[in-house]
Scaffold this motif. Structure first.
Motif, PDB file in Angstrom:
ATOM      1  N   ASN A  59      10.827   6.817  13.094  1.00 51.99           N
ATOM      2  CA  ASN A  59      10.256   4.577  12.477  1.00 51.99           C
ATOM      3  C   ASN A  59       8.977   5.253  13.562  1.00 51.99           C
ATOM      4  O   ASN A  59       8.734   3.626  13.934  1.00 51.99           O
ATOM      5  CB  ASN A  59      11.537   4.558  12.798  1.00 51.99           C
ATOM      6  CG  ASN A  59      12.028   4.497  11.744  1.00 51.99           C
ATOM      7  OD1 ASN A  59      12.515   4.572  10.983  1.00 51.99           O
ATOM      8  ND2 ASN A  59      13.561   3.679  11.663  1.00 51.99           N
ATOM      9  N   LYS A  61       5.474   4.431  13.978  1.00 48.90           N
ATOM     10  CA  LYS A  61       4.445   4.770  12.827  1.00 48.90           C
ATOM     11  C   LYS A  61       3.300   4.072  13.706  1.00 48.90           C
ATOM     12  O   LYS A  61       3.457   2.848  14.013  1.00 48.90           O
ATOM     13  CB  LYS A  61       4.598   3.922  11.778  1.00 48.90           C
ATOM     14  CG  LYS A  61       5.921   4.490  11.136  1.00 48.90           C
ATOM     15  CD  LYS A  61       6.212   3.716   9.767  1.00 48.90           C
ATOM     16  CE  LYS A  61       7.021   4.180   8.831  1.00 48.90           C
ATOM     17  NZ  LYS A  61       8.741   3.833   9.093  1.00 48.90           N
ATOM     18  N   SER A  94       6.392  -5.281  14.807  1.00 49.16           N
ATOM     19  CA  SER A  94       6.381  -3.746  15.589  1.00 49.16           C
ATOM     20  C   SER A  94       8.066  -3.525  16.155  1.00 49.16           C
ATOM     21  O   SER A  94       8.363  -2.336  15.817  1.00 49.16           O
ATOM     22  CB  SER A  94       5.597  -3.033  15.693  1.00 49.16           C
ATOM     23  OG  SER A  94       5.558  -3.658  17.249  1.00 49.16           O
ATOM     24  N   THR A  95       8.606  -4.164  17.169  1.00 47.76           N
ATOM     25  CA  THR A  95       9.676  -4.248  17.680  1.00 47.76           C
ATOM     26  C   THR A  95      10.533  -4.706  17.158  1.00 47.76           C
ATOM     27  O   THR A  95      10.851  -5.628  16.289  1.00 47.76           O
ATOM     28  CB  THR A  95       9.151  -4.374  19.248  1.00 47.76           C
ATOM     29  OG1 THR A  95       8.941  -5.393  18.720  1.00 47.76           O
ATOM     30  CG2 THR A  95       8.386  -3.525  20.208  1.00 47.76           C
ATOM     31  N   PRO A  96      12.098  -4.273  17.374  1.00 45.07           N
ATOM     32  CA  PRO A  96      13.249  -5.389  16.632  1.00 45.07           C
ATOM     33  C   PRO A  96      12.942  -6.248  17.192  1.00 45.07           C
ATOM     34  O   PRO A  96      13.572  -7.083  16.630  1.00 45.07           O
ATOM     35  CB  PRO A  96      14.247  -4.395  17.908  1.00 45.07           C
ATOM     36  CG  PRO A  96      13.643  -3.147  17.684  1.00 45.07           C
ATOM     37  CD  PRO A  96      12.376  -2.609  18.405  1.00 45.07           C
ATOM     38  N   LEU A 136       1.887   0.061  14.107  1.00 48.91           N
ATOM     39  CA  LEU A 136       2.896  -0.559  13.212  1.00 48.91           C
ATOM     40  C   LEU A 136       4.032  -0.192  13.473  1.00 48.91           C
ATOM     41  O   LEU A 136       5.106  -1.874  12.498  1.00 48.91           O
ATOM     42  CB  LEU A 136       2.782   0.592  11.474  1.00 48.91           C
ATOM     43  CG  LEU A 136       1.384   0.854  11.709  1.00 48.91           C
ATOM     44  CD1 LEU A 136       1.507   1.764   9.956  1.00 48.91           C
ATOM     45  CD2 LEU A 136       0.627  -0.245  10.984  1.00 48.91           C
ATOM     46  N   GLU A 137       5.145   0.445  13.578  1.00 43.15           N
ATOM     47  CA  GLU A 137       6.360   0.497  14.019  1.00 43.15           C
ATOM     48  C   GLU A 137       6.341   1.265  14.894  1.00 43.15           C
ATOM     49  O   GLU A 137       6.388   1.808  15.175  1.00 43.15           O
ATOM     50  CB  GLU A 137       6.958   0.578  12.709  1.00 43.15           C
ATOM     51  CG  GLU A 137       8.714   0.760  12.318  1.00 43.15           C
ATOM     52  CD  GLU A 137       9.093   0.833  11.651  1.00 43.15           C
ATOM     53  OE1 GLU A 137       8.825   1.460  10.653  1.00 43.15           O
ATOM     54  OE2 GLU A 137      10.427   0.641  11.224  1.00 43.15           O
TER      55      GLU A 137
ATOM     56  N   LEU B  54       8.715  -0.728   6.602  1.00 42.43           N
ATOM     57  CA  LEU B  54       8.911  -0.793   7.429  1.00 42.43           C
ATOM     58  C   LEU B  54      10.147  -1.033   7.648  1.00 42.43           C
ATOM     59  O   LEU B  54      10.464  -2.120   7.462  1.00 42.43           O
ATOM     60  CB  LEU B  54       7.913  -1.668   8.271  1.00 42.43           C
ATOM     61  CG  LEU B  54       6.004  -1.120   8.829  1.00 42.43           C
ATOM     62  CD1 LEU B  54       5.670  -2.638   9.396  1.00 42.43           C
ATOM     63  CD2 LEU B  54       6.069  -0.418   8.854  1.00 42.43           C
ATOM     64  N   PRO B  55      10.920  -0.108   7.737  1.00 43.05           N
ATOM     65  CA  PRO B  55      12.571  -0.168   7.404  1.00 43.05           C
ATOM     66  C   PRO B  55      12.851  -1.805   9.084  1.00 43.05           C
ATOM     67  O   PRO B  55      14.047  -1.909   8.368  1.00 43.05           O
ATOM     68  CB  PRO B  55      13.344   0.789   7.574  1.00 43.05           C
ATOM     69  CG  PRO B  55      12.581   1.712   8.383  1.00 43.05           C
ATOM     70  CD  PRO B  55      10.828   1.366   7.954  1.00 43.05           C
ATOM     71  N   SER B  56      12.446  -1.390  10.372  1.00 40.00           N
ATOM     72  CA  SER B  56      12.839  -2.713  11.026  1.00 40.00           C
ATOM     73  C   SER B  56      12.417  -3.942  10.979  1.00 40.00           C
ATOM     74  O   SER B  56      13.130  -5.130  11.679  1.00 40.00           O
ATOM     75  CB  SER B  56      12.348  -1.890  12.564  1.00 40.00           C
ATOM     76  OG  SER B  56      10.940  -2.370  12.667  1.00 40.00           O
ATOM     77  N   ALA B  57      11.499  -4.248  10.072  1.00 45.12           N
ATOM     78  CA  ALA B  57      11.340  -4.695   9.770  1.00 45.12           C
ATOM     79  C   ALA B  57      11.814  -6.308   9.119  1.00 45.12           C
ATOM     80  O   ALA B  57      12.143  -4.745   7.968  1.00 45.12           O
ATOM     81  CB  ALA B  57       9.679  -5.962   9.119  1.00 45.12           C
ATOM     82  N   LEU B  71      -1.409  -4.551   5.508  1.00 46.16           N
ATOM     83  CA  LEU B  71      -0.026  -4.739   5.955  1.00 46.16           C
ATOM     84  C   LEU B  71       0.418  -6.165   6.415  1.00 46.16           C
ATOM     85  O   LEU B  71      -0.013  -6.631   7.325  1.00 46.16           O
ATOM     86  CB  LEU B  71       0.164  -3.585   6.955  1.00 46.16           C
ATOM     87  CG  LEU B  71       1.739  -2.824   7.067  1.00 46.16           C
ATOM     88  CD1 LEU B  71       3.054  -1.964   6.475  1.00 46.16           C
ATOM     89  CD2 LEU B  71       2.037  -2.019   8.656  1.00 46.16           C
ATOM     90  N   LYS B  75       9.685 -10.714  10.249  1.00 49.01           N
ATOM     91  CA  LYS B  75      10.198 -11.067  10.791  1.00 49.01           C
ATOM     92  C   LYS B  75      11.404 -12.466  10.853  1.00 49.01           C
ATOM     93  O   LYS B  75      10.728 -13.989  10.712  1.00 49.01           O
ATOM     94  CB  LYS B  75       9.870 -11.234  12.684  1.00 49.01           C
ATOM     95  CG  LYS B  75       9.792 -10.009  12.785  1.00 49.01           C
ATOM     96  CD  LYS B  75      10.749  -8.969  13.059  1.00 49.01           C
ATOM     97  CE  LYS B  75      10.639  -7.590  13.538  1.00 49.01           C
ATOM     98  NZ  LYS B  75      11.864  -6.594  13.787  1.00 49.01           N
ATOM     99  N   LEU B 154      -6.020  -2.916   7.622  1.00 49.76           N
ATOM    100  CA  LEU B 154      -5.433  -2.153   8.707  1.00 49.76           C
ATOM    101  C   LEU B 154      -6.860  -0.992   8.492  1.00 49.76           C
ATOM    102  O   LEU B 154      -7.579  -0.366   8.870  1.00 49.76           O
ATOM    103  CB  LEU B 154      -4.687  -1.052   7.430  1.00 49.76           C
ATOM    104  CG  LEU B 154      -3.105  -1.611   7.865  1.00 49.76           C
ATOM    105  CD1 LEU B 154      -1.913  -0.952   8.002  1.00 49.76           C
ATOM    106  CD2 LEU B 154      -2.831  -1.400   9.567  1.00 49.76           C
TER     107      LEU B 154
END
Lengths: 248, 306
Positions: A59, A61, A94-96, A136-137, B54-57, B71, B75, B154
């Motif tokens: 994850n 990126k 990018s961060t949780p 990005l992540e 982006l799975p975490s967003a 991109l 959140k 980007l």
């Protein structure tokens, strides 16, 4: 609206955080302790740049753009050798938890120090090469990914280097060594070790060790990292070859 | 200058001519109704949307129009609603041009274009009524969702606003509000996967929902940027075209054909009424295209999730 939102204090709802559990030598994402995440590398991600690369490790990126060699800033003194300028930034998502990426202010100088030994600065006197990275992540082990991706972007831009620069980190949990840790693992590790090296020359440009380590463990971790670095080097070389052959 | 360039033309390589006399280079193409990248004047570049990269967003989308890449990520956070609108959430939109996107942007010296596009996006998304802020309420007067929508460029290669708006809209369309409930201290906690324990422990779980929900979207805004030069009208300009011929006109329409915004930030070429009408007509056609692309991307997103 933007100015209004700036004054509102917000917080992230508490989502349950998973702690890493190692049952039968298997990690939460199904990898073994000494197994790296799947990597995807590609050069030429940004057309506006002289050279660029995109790297995806699980994850994590990252995009790195290289500009130059171009005119140095006006205020800079004359220099016989070229200059290297590095900057790392994170997207806010990018961060949780939003906006935590700005905590890594040291990454820009770490990236600079990791790369400067590998670049032939005397080949572009008076000018500057800019290396800009955007995460990005962040899914863990960002700095090693940024460094490897940056060297790939430098190669794509045609900047002369002694060798590709590759980097891998290891987390230490009591008796276990876990390579290429993810975010959850990094947040509760006992110690971490990161090696940046030029695999073909067998030279290390940067080594950081934090936390609690015993001497034999450090040796074991270094061997593990160096092995992974040379494999990563092979993958990066393959990626460059592929990009070159599609051009023809 | 004009005469000199005519003389030199015969003996000069194309690339050198392009660099030395960019305007003449373009005008020779335009007089043949074609652009250096082989596009007709009224054709936009290939457009694609990458669903949920982006799975975490909470939601994300990547848009490519030619080389221009955007991109966007969302959140969600919790805010205390203001006293004059206790049952409304809030949306904060920000556009960034990080130094990776263009040689003109350097760290510590942000691009001039970024705050302008940021403001335009805010105006368009708020005035198009795409989102009903009441839907972002969790508990009236106590808690509501704050949607942080951030768009990163980007790769900058012209028509930045069009790409930014499309990626913003794609992210919003994909957004799912996670299930939450208020705990005893008035804080909002996730009720996903622990819905049962929550209802058992505290009796006063007001407005707690246990399933993700999508927002009901109003009419979706799409935009088209046109470049004006002499009698020519170029659709979806590249960065090179924008730097040589600086008069732009951006039309924003929604899916039902309402005009949401018309933006012409000065420039040496003045737009006649007829030119403006032409731009709106071209934008109407482009909206149909973009609507189809967005629809396909969204159904792709659903396939990935299920």
């Amino acid at each position: 609206m933007a100015s209004k939102s700036g004054t509102i204090s917000t917080y992230s709802p508490l989502f349950s955080r998973k702690n890493p559990n190692f049952t039968n030598g298997v990690r939460s994402d199904g990898r073994h302790f000494h197994e790296c995440r799947l990597a995807f590398l590609r050069t030429g991600a940004v057309n506006a740049a002289s050279g660029s690369a995109y790297a995806e490790f699980g994850n994590t990126k990252v995009i790195v753009s290289v500009f130059g060699p171009r005119e140095s800033k006006k205020a800079m003194m004359y220099s016989d050798t070229g200059r290297l300028n590095c900057s790392v930034s994170f997207t806010t998502f990018s961060t949780p938890i939003r906006g935590q990426g700005s905590e890594h202010k040291e990454f820009s100088s770490m990236l600079h120090k990791a790369l400067e030994g590998a670049i032939m600065l005397e080949t572009f006197p008076k000018t500057t090469v800019d290396v800009f990275a955007l995460v990005l992540e962040s899914g863990g082990s960002e700095l090693p990914v940024i460094i490897s991706c940056a060297s790939l972007a430098l190669a794509d831009a045609g900047i002369a280097m002694f060798d590709l620069v590759t980097s891998v980190s290891v987390s230490c949990f009591k008796d276990d060594l876990v390579i290429d840790p993810v975010f959850e693992e990094e947040s509760c590790q006992d110690g971490s070790l990161m090696i940046v090296c030029m695999p073909l020359r067998n030279e290390v440009t940067q080594l950081t060790v934090t936390g609690e380590w015993s001497t034999p463990k450090v040796h074991e971790a270094m061997d593990l990292c160096l092995g992974a670095c040379s494999k990563l080097g092979d993958i990066m070389r393959l990626c460059l070859k592929e990009a070159a052959s599609t051009l023809q | 200058m004009e005469g000199k360039s005519e003389e030199l033309e015969g003996e000069m390589e194309v690339e050198a001519y392009r660099r030395l006399f960019p305007l003449q280079f373009y005008e020779r193409h335009l007089s043949d109704s074609v652009r250096p990248d082989a596009r007709p004047l009224n054709k936009a570049r290939p457009t694609s949307i990458v669903p949920a990269p982006l799975p975490s967003a909470d939601a994300s989308a990547m848009v490519k129009i030619g080389n221009t890449t955007m991109l966007s990520g969302i959140k969600l956070e919790i805010m205390f609603p203001s006293s004059d609108s206790p049952d409304e959430g809030c949306i904060a939109i920000d556009f960034h041009m990080p130094p990776i996107c263009s040689p003109m942007v350097r760290p510590g010296r942000p691009a001039e274009a970024a705050p302008v596009i940021s403001q335009q996006l805010n105006n368009v998304i708020m005035s198009s009524k795409l989102i009903d802020l009441k839907e972002l309420s969790i508990a009236s007067g106590k808690a509501a969702w704050m949607v942080y929508l951030e768009i990163y460029c980007l790769d900058a290669d012209g028509a930045l606003f069009d790409a930014a708006l499309l990626s913003a809209v794609a992210a919003i369309a994909h957004l799912e509000i996670p299930p939450v409930c208020l705990n005893e201290e008035g804080r909002v906690v996730s009720s996903q996967g622990q819905a049962e324990t929550n209802t058992d422990n505290n009796g006063n779980t007001n407005n707690s929902n246990t399933e993700k929900r999508k927002l009901t979207l109003g009419s979706i805004p799409f935009s088209l940027t046109c470049l004006l030069h002499k009698q020519y009208l170029l659709v979806d300009p590249t960065d090179e075209e924008e730097s040589i011929m600086p008069s732009l006109l951006t039309v924003v329409l929604d899916t039902s054909g309402h005009l949401i915004s018309l933006y012409k930030p000065g420039g040496p070429v003045l737009a006649y009424t007829s030119t403006t009408k032409n731009c709106v007509a071209l934008a109407t056609r482009r909206v149909k295209e973009l609507e189809k692309i967005l629809k396909e991307a969204l159904s792709e997103m659903d396939v990935i999730e299920n």
